[in-house]
Design a protein around this motif. Structure first.
Motif, PDB file in Angstrom:
ATOM      1  N   LEU A   7       0.661  -1.358  -0.315  1.00  0.00           N
ATOM      2  CA  LEU A   7      -0.643   0.184   0.298  1.00  0.00           C
ATOM      3  C   LEU A   7       0.546   1.264  -0.100  1.00  0.00           C
ATOM      4  CD1 LEU A   7      -3.151   0.561   0.276  1.00  0.00           C
ATOM      5  CD2 LEU A   7      -2.663   0.800   2.944  1.00  0.00           C
ATOM      6  N   THR A  11      -1.989   5.893  -1.968  1.00  0.00           N
ATOM      7  CA  THR A  11      -3.084   5.047  -2.025  1.00  0.00           C
ATOM      8  C   THR A  11      -3.753   4.684  -0.407  1.00  0.00           C
ATOM      9  OG1 THR A  11      -2.327   4.017  -3.742  1.00  0.00           O
ATOM     10  CG2 THR A  11      -4.307   2.998  -2.153  1.00  0.00           C
ATOM     11  N   ALA A  12      -3.180   4.559   0.787  1.00  0.00           N
ATOM     12  CA  ALA A  12      -3.427   4.861   2.349  1.00  0.00           C
ATOM     13  C   ALA A  12      -4.160   5.984   2.452  1.00  0.00           C
ATOM     14  CB  ALA A  12      -2.154   4.047   2.617  1.00  0.00           C
ATOM     15  N   ARG A  14      -6.069   8.231   0.770  1.00  0.00           N
ATOM     16  CA  ARG A  14      -7.640   7.758   0.265  1.00  0.00           C
ATOM     17  C   ARG A  14      -8.221   7.109   0.910  1.00  0.00           C
ATOM     18  NH1 ARG A  14      -6.773   5.969  -5.820  1.00  0.00           N
ATOM     19  NH2 ARG A  14      -8.797   6.730  -5.891  1.00  0.00           N
ATOM     20  N   LEU A  15      -7.240   5.840   0.786  1.00  0.00           N
ATOM     21  CA  LEU A  15      -8.628   4.774   1.522  1.00  0.00           C
ATOM     22  C   LEU A  15      -9.079   5.644   2.286  1.00  0.00           C
ATOM     23  CD1 LEU A  15      -8.627   1.623   1.791  1.00  0.00           C
ATOM     24  CD2 LEU A  15      -6.604   1.571   3.532  1.00  0.00           C
ATOM     25  N   GLY A 223      -8.793   0.222   8.063  1.00  0.00           N
ATOM     26  CA  GLY A 223      -7.945  -0.933   6.480  1.00  0.00           C
ATOM     27  C   GLY A 223      -7.210  -1.623   7.234  1.00  0.00           C
ATOM     28  N   LEU A 276      -9.269  -5.900   1.129  1.00  0.00           N
ATOM     29  CA  LEU A 276      -8.289  -4.199   1.455  1.00  0.00           C
ATOM     30  C   LEU A 276      -7.916  -4.503  -0.449  1.00  0.00           C
ATOM     31  CD1 LEU A 276      -6.503  -2.097   2.510  1.00  0.00           C
ATOM     32  CD2 LEU A 276      -4.544  -2.677   2.586  1.00  0.00           C
ATOM     33  N   GLU A 277      -7.141  -5.111  -1.461  1.00  0.00           N
ATOM     34  CA  GLU A 277      -7.163  -5.366  -2.054  1.00  0.00           C
ATOM     35  C   GLU A 277      -8.663  -4.700  -3.223  1.00  0.00           C
ATOM     36  OE1 GLU A 277      -3.806  -6.996  -5.432  1.00  0.00           O
ATOM     37  OE2 GLU A 277      -4.234  -8.008  -3.845  1.00  0.00           O
ATOM     38  N   CYS A 280      -8.818  -1.031  -2.571  1.00  0.00           N
ATOM     39  CA  CYS A 280      -8.355   0.057  -3.098  1.00  0.00           C
ATOM     40  C   CYS A 280      -8.521   0.171  -4.529  1.00  0.00           C
ATOM     41  CB  CYS A 280      -6.646  -0.270  -2.684  1.00  0.00           C
ATOM     42  SG  CYS A 280      -6.069  -0.465  -0.812  1.00  0.00           S
ATOM     43  N   LEU A 283     -11.327   2.693  -5.303  1.00  0.00           N
ATOM     44  CA  LEU A 283     -12.016   4.386  -4.022  1.00  0.00           C
ATOM     45  C   LEU A 283     -11.735   5.475  -4.606  1.00  0.00           C
ATOM     46  CD1 LEU A 283      -7.773   3.564  -1.788  1.00  0.00           C
ATOM     47  CD2 LEU A 283     -10.604   3.648  -1.563  1.00  0.00           C
TER      48      LEU A 283
END
Length: 396
Positions: A7, A11-12, A14-15, A223, A276-277, A280, A283
């Motif tokens: 990650l 991206t983290a 946005r998560l 997350g 999670l994948e 992501c 998102l």
């Protein structure tokens, strides 16, 4: 063993914005059902007594939806009973649907809290619990001020409670009483079965059920995280219990993840929710606007995560002596899309109806461009209207 999913910081960010409701359309009308959904997705909102602009719980919700008004949460707690007040890592408003897990928490916390209260307030501090409980049962809701004003004998500070106040707080923290409402910011206590009749008599989950729920639900909202992160989300279980739970899970429940840091430091090996994948990969984009956050916003709570993902070093300086503060007493972080771009010090002057800006600090490399300053002014105007003030002053 399969290579863990990696990650990256963008991206983290946005998560976590998505999971915590900060990627929701900010002007969509917030219905009672919508508020309940938002609270459940977030898990809880923290309550704080400081009111330099607005109470923390109201600012947290307003930053996610500008149609939110203070009365909406009051109605959820006091009228609809869809949320209740108790403790996570601090005083919080929590969806009532989760109350059975607080029943289990009350059972686990009782002895520890009794010892803590005796250490803080003296050995006789809980001598009033039976009398107070009987009084509420017979006479209805009470406030602390309805009882003796004798002090505990300790000098000053928030811990300077009279025995009845201590008993009320202990009975609330351990589940015999609940907060039925507030007058100003003062709690009104009543029997839990009268405040939450649809939830108070549910079966109490056993410890294994509580641990499983606490870990699963924390991962849903975080997350990813370490055992300490997962245990600390609700503060209902220990890190050892979360670690043991993680070790017993299959790939259908927990997946490994490598989380990179914005400063290029080594990636952390952590645990993540199993989807999670896929999550992501779909998102939402960050909201294209600037927001001023409460210092108690969930996005800010984990200072280490904040630093690793946003490169933002933040602490609240309420308890720092004035001469040692870097910024100010109660400084608000500024979020722009998925970046923390600065902090602002401001205070509502109710006597004049003015929201006074006393300091603005942008992060290194963030310019005071015309567009950004206009966005800050627009957010201050939104806050002015939300708090019922008449004007904004001090923004240069």
């Amino acid at each position: 063993m399969p290579t863990p999913f990696t990650l990256d910081p963008a991206t983290a960010r946005r998560l976590i914005l998505s999971l915590q409701g900060l990627s929701d359309p900010p002007r969509r009308k917030l219905t009672p059902e919508g508020l309940n959904d938002l609270l459940e997705r977030m898990g809880f909102v923290q309550i704080d007594s400081i009111n330099t602009v607005e109470r923390a719980h109201h600012m947290i919700l307003f930053s996610r939806n500008t149609t939110y008004r203070q009365k909406h949460l009051v109605q959820a707690v006091e009228k609809h009973r869809s949320a209740f007040e108790n403790w996570t890592h601090d005083a919080s408003i929590i969806p009532s649907r989760f109350f059975p897990f607080w029943q289990a928490r009350f059972r686990r916390e009782k002895a520890r809290l009794a010892d803590s209260y005796r250490n803080w307030h003296g050995g006789e501090c809980l001598s009033e619990t039976a009398r107070i409980l009987d009084h509420v049962r017979k006479n209805g809701p009470v406030q602390s001020r309805d009882f003796s004003t004798e002090r505990s004998g300790k000098a000053g500070g928030w811990w300077d409670w009279h025995p009845s106040k201590t008993a009320l707080e202990y009975l609330w923290r351990t589940g015999d009483l609940a907060v039925s409402g507030r007058q100003g910011f003062q709690k009104i206590y009543d029997l839990t079965e009268r405040v939450l009749p649809d939830h108070a008599n549910n079966d109490h989950p056993h410890d294994e059920h509580l641990i499983d729920w606490a870990c699963r639900s924390a991962l849903e909202r975080l997350g990813y995280g370490s055992a300490a992160d997962i245990a600390g989300f609700w503060a209902s279980i220990t890190t050892a219990e979360a670690s043991d739970w993680l070790q017993r899970q299959s790939a259908e429940t927990v997946m490994p993840v490598r989380v990179e840091a914005v400063d290029g430091s080594p990636a952390r090996q952590l645990f993540a929710r199993p989807d999670l994948e896929a999550l992501c990969a779909d998102l939402p984009d960050p909201i294209d606007r600037l927001r001023i956050l409460s210092p108690f916003d969930p996005l800010i709570r984990d200072r280490k995560r904040l630093m690793k993902l946003f490169g933002f070093d933040y602490r609240i300086e309420v308890f720092v002596p004035a001469e040692k503060r870097i910024y100010g007493y109660y400084v608000f972080p500024i979020l722009e899309r998925d970046r923390m771009v600065g902090r602002i010090d401001m205070k509502a002057d109710r006597s004049t109806g003015v929201l006074n800006v006393t300091g603005l600090w942008l992060e290194p490399g963030v310019r005071k461009s015309k567009g950004r300053m206009a966005a800050i002014a627009a957010e201050l105007e939104r806050l002015r209207r939300f708090t019922g003030l008449e004007s904004v002053a001090g923004l240069e």
